[in-house]
Design an enzyme around this catalytic site. Sequence first.
Site, short mmCIF file in Angstrom:
data_model
loop_
_atom_site.label_atom_id
_atom_site.label_comp_id
_atom_site.label_asym_id
_atom_site.label_seq_id
_atom_site.Cartn_x
_atom_site.Cartn_y
_atom_site.Cartn_z
N SER A 199 29.25 -24.47 -7.16
CA SER A 199 28.48 -23.33 -7.65
C SER A 199 27.33 -23.73 -8.55
O SER A 199 26.47 -22.90 -8.85
CB SER A 199 29.41 -22.37 -8.41
N GLU B 130 24.07 -19.57 -0.10
CA GLU B 130 22.97 -20.44 -0.51
C GLU B 130 23.12 -21.77 0.23
O GLU B 130 24.14 -22.44 0.11
CB GLU B 130 23.01 -20.69 -2.02
N ASN C 144 23.42 -18.37 -9.62
CA ASN C 144 24.09 -18.64 -10.90
C ASN C 144 23.08 -18.93 -12.01
O ASN C 144 23.31 -18.61 -13.17
CB ASN C 144 25.07 -19.79 -10.76
N HIS D 75 26.95 -22.62 -0.45
CA HIS D 75 27.54 -21.94 -1.60
C HIS D 75 27.82 -20.48 -1.25
O HIS D 75 26.90 -19.67 -1.12
CB HIS D 75 26.61 -22.03 -2.81
#
Length: 651
Positions: A423, A456, A494, A444
């Site tokens: 992540s 992702e 993130n 991801h």
Amino acid sequence: MPSSRAWNFDLDFEGIGWLTIDVPDAPVNTLSRETLSELMGIVSALEELANSGELKGVVLLSGKDSGFIAGADVTEFDDMTDPGVLRAALDRAHALFNRIEALKVPLVAGIHGFCLGGGLELALSCQYRIAVNDDKTRIGFPEVNLGIFPGFGGSGRSIRQAGPVDAMQIMLTGKLLRAGQARRMGLVDKLVRHRDTLRWEARKAVLQNKKSSEAPFAKRAAAFGPVRGYIANKMREEARKKANPAHFPAPYALIDLFEEHGNNWRAMTEGEAERFIPLMESATSTNLRRVFFLSEGLKKQGVRGKDKPVFRRVHVVGAGVMGGDIAAWCALRGMGVTLQDLDMERIKPALERAKKLFKKRLRTKTEIDNAVARLEADVAGKGIARADVIIEAVVEKLEIKHKVFIDAELKAKPGAILATNTSSIELERIAEGLTNPGRLIGLHFFNPVAQLPLVEVIRSSFNSDDDIARGASFALAIGKSPVVVKSARGFLVNRVLMPYMLAAVQRVEGGANKEQIDAAAVAFGMPMGPIELMDTVGLDVGKFVAEELGSPVSPASDFARLIAENKLGRKSGQGFYTWTNGKAVKGEVPPHPDLAGLGRELVQPLVDATEIAVAEGVVASADLADIGVIYGTGFAPFLGGPMQARKDGRA
């Protein structure tokens, strides 16, 4: 017949006309102004043939494998924001569909694949509808997802066929129906098993002069008298649970139309334009159309043509929540999956969750059993050698990831994708020790895997264009939306999400009410507030990502104390909130003079971080940043994404 690019007509020896739509140079059929204009000329010719007695009936089919008609041509919508132009276009479509409905001979629609929006509205103007009962057929009105509702007469005609409650439900939710559901609802009259039999059944329907029946009185009764007002208010209550009327006005405009005209389907049809036109002009619809086009653009990524890769087997290392759910999703999408962890005790919970997913998403016991059979526990990791894609989803510890990939590189077959679900850790660090570090990419996923569409696709400095294209192809193959992101701490989602959540946590640490913070974010347009989101992600995961991004959690904070007490959020039953049956237990929200304004303040760190990520090239464009953040965080889609919202002065 007049000449036409999109339509083909043949009259056979029995007097049956076969009308086929096949829009040139397009993967799906859509109803553009040109296509509708051509159809208008064809209908004039059909009227003449019917009046002369030469025509016994017409069968309407699609010449495309993709389906019947996917709706109106959305690319033309921006050209019709002028109320006068739009009104004229709607009036022409209404007049055309009314003429189709009034033909002296039966017109039968044969449906396979997608029959959506304007395509369904056209089918509903036909006298009879036959659909292929397979998994590819989808029937519905997705217009609400574009900030509008059916505008070619579909509101009234769907109520006529399905009754007000069922018809309004599919229009308000945008839910797509399978053929059997549409048949039970009354939108379809007959089902066939295969597309090859559509012509034969349609021929019989014409020769037998079959006509669809209206919904029975018991279903239509909900539209009569004071009951209609009661039903309308119930619909508004349900709509408010999912859509703020200030952000998404379309459902409420449709309910108002139903409350006024729901007892008369023709009056409801005629009243569409008055409420449709302001919706089309709205910023909400403009931005939702933009999101639609960005989403469609993601589907064009990956390897195309004859070199398009085929993925049959997936191996997942790590049977925790993310790894187990990634494995279950791949099995649901038809791939053979092996799931590896240290022992069966760690794998069993993932298999149980997978069974629940299969039962929820699949229709028959056979389909469920087949999906269960496709997902195998594999403690020894034997599946690595057979897999087309190997996905690591272990804990965020670099030494463990190194061990997984060094082992996988030795065992994997040539050409297999090696992917990490990290992540936040840069791929260059994870690839250390690999003989071919360019073979490792990032895939991801986001929690919950079955609900969030984004993957992702992380590109490191070692990767080639082909490596990333194949990764995007895999994401598309399992029904996900890939956004290519540069390998940088936190990647895109993130990186922008953590400053937003940490800033909210700091407000709570400083004495702000957590329920008010969360309510303000929702009032702005976020799907849930930042404190509830931190609990959902897990406080331990949040702490790790924060540290990776250079924002360590203070040891003296309540955040650190909760983690030390193993109060990690939803997964432990206690975090900032107490969690019961998967839901946060919340107190009353204190009053605030401008809750949405407070929400705008709360999302500023997210918007600022997105702008920086674009400037640093983490994603290739502001457009990709917008769709990535919308899909990854739920950022208010009616604002078009954080970059578009800032451009419009709304964030």
